[in-house]
Design a protein around this motif. Sequence first.
Motif, PDB file in Angstrom:
ATOM      1  N   PHE A 176       0.881  -1.395   0.072  1.00  0.00           N
ATOM      2  CA  PHE A 176       0.450  -0.081   0.157  1.00  0.00           C
ATOM      3  C   PHE A 176       0.919   1.580  -0.101  1.00  0.00           C
ATOM      4  N   CYS A 182     -10.435   3.188   2.020  1.00  0.00           N
ATOM      5  CA  CYS A 182      -9.010   4.039   2.101  1.00  0.00           C
ATOM      6  C   CYS A 182      -8.784   5.534   2.686  1.00  0.00           C
ATOM      7  N   VAL A 193      -6.535   7.260   1.563  1.00  0.00           N
ATOM      8  CA  VAL A 193      -6.116   8.167   1.285  1.00  0.00           C
ATOM      9  C   VAL A 193      -6.705   9.062  -0.058  1.00  0.00           C
ATOM     10  N   CYS A 194      -7.905   7.864  -0.068  1.00  0.00           N
ATOM     11  CA  CYS A 194      -8.528   8.746  -1.209  1.00  0.00           C
ATOM     12  C   CYS A 194      -9.997   7.863  -0.625  1.00  0.00           C
ATOM     13  N   CYS A 242      -6.272  -1.620  -1.954  1.00  0.00           N
ATOM     14  CA  CYS A 242      -7.045  -0.366  -2.523  1.00  0.00           C
ATOM     15  C   CYS A 242      -6.868   0.166  -4.341  1.00  0.00           C
ATOM     16  N   CYS A 298      -5.302   2.856  -5.192  1.00  0.00           N
ATOM     17  CA  CYS A 298      -4.073   3.443  -5.127  1.00  0.00           C
ATOM     18  C   CYS A 298      -3.430   2.619  -5.281  1.00  0.00           C
TER      19      CYS A 298
HETATM   20 ZN   LIG Z   1      -6.490   4.432  -1.688  1.00  0.00          ZN
END
Ligand SMILES: [Zn+2]
Length: 274
Positions: A184, A248, A250-251, A268, A271
């Motif tokens: 990841f 996720c 991050v996104c 994910c 990502c």
């Molecule tokens: Zn992500």
Amino acid sequence: MIELPEAAVLAKQIGKAATGKRIKKVAAAKSPHKFAWYYGDPKEYHGLLVGKAIGTAASYGGLVEIPVSDATLLFGDGVNLRYYETEEAIPEKHQLWIEFEDRSSLVGSVQMYGGLWAFPVGSLDNKYYKMAKEKIPPLSDAFNGTHFDSLFCEKTNKLSLKAFLATQQRIPGLGNGVLQDILFNAKMHPKRKINTLSSKDKKELLDSLKLTLTQMVAGGGRDTETDLHGKHGGYKTVLSRNTVNKPCLVCGTIIKKEAYMGGSIYFCPTCQKI
Ligand SMILES: [Zn+2]
């Protein structure tokens, strides 16, 4: 499952809890288990270990090794290791119970499979033990770009990242658990093929491997595993059974789980590209 971070944390905790303690009694294989592996006849463990003092525990990959005078205690990745101050707290079922003179105990139990070996120093002939001790540990300085590059060859080109990172003990202590967050952080999909990696990708993968493992050790192991005192690790897994179907970090895309190569992978879809 014990992987590198958990083994490192367990060795440190055993060091604090048990170093110098003398063994009073050993009960091995009291609760029968098909996939609990011993060295020789477990009935002989008591005779081998009694009266001897615990030395400084160390970890090699996903293994925990404890020197006990002229003998060695070794625990494999499927063993649940616990320390208890008194006898009363000890669970009924266990595959190895080591009681010390001060009444505290080290107890090993196995769920699916696991090795609980006690043997005279140097006498265990086990491929994984030898590899774990001989190979360069991923968090050492010697595990650098040159060493990492040397792990790639024609044979590995066809492999996926998961196969490369978590099989054949190429990297001691790295298994299907810790590889999820390593990939990841490297923004790479577990199914991505090795032959698609550029030199820059390999460098990023190595950086992620070092950073992720360092964070896991510093956190006291992953939150999906428990330590010597039965506490969950303080490292919050980004990808694990704890985070599947959640957004996720991050996104915001929902984290997916798939069966792949005899285990689950988490990723994910946004990502991590194949
Ligand atoms: Zn992500």
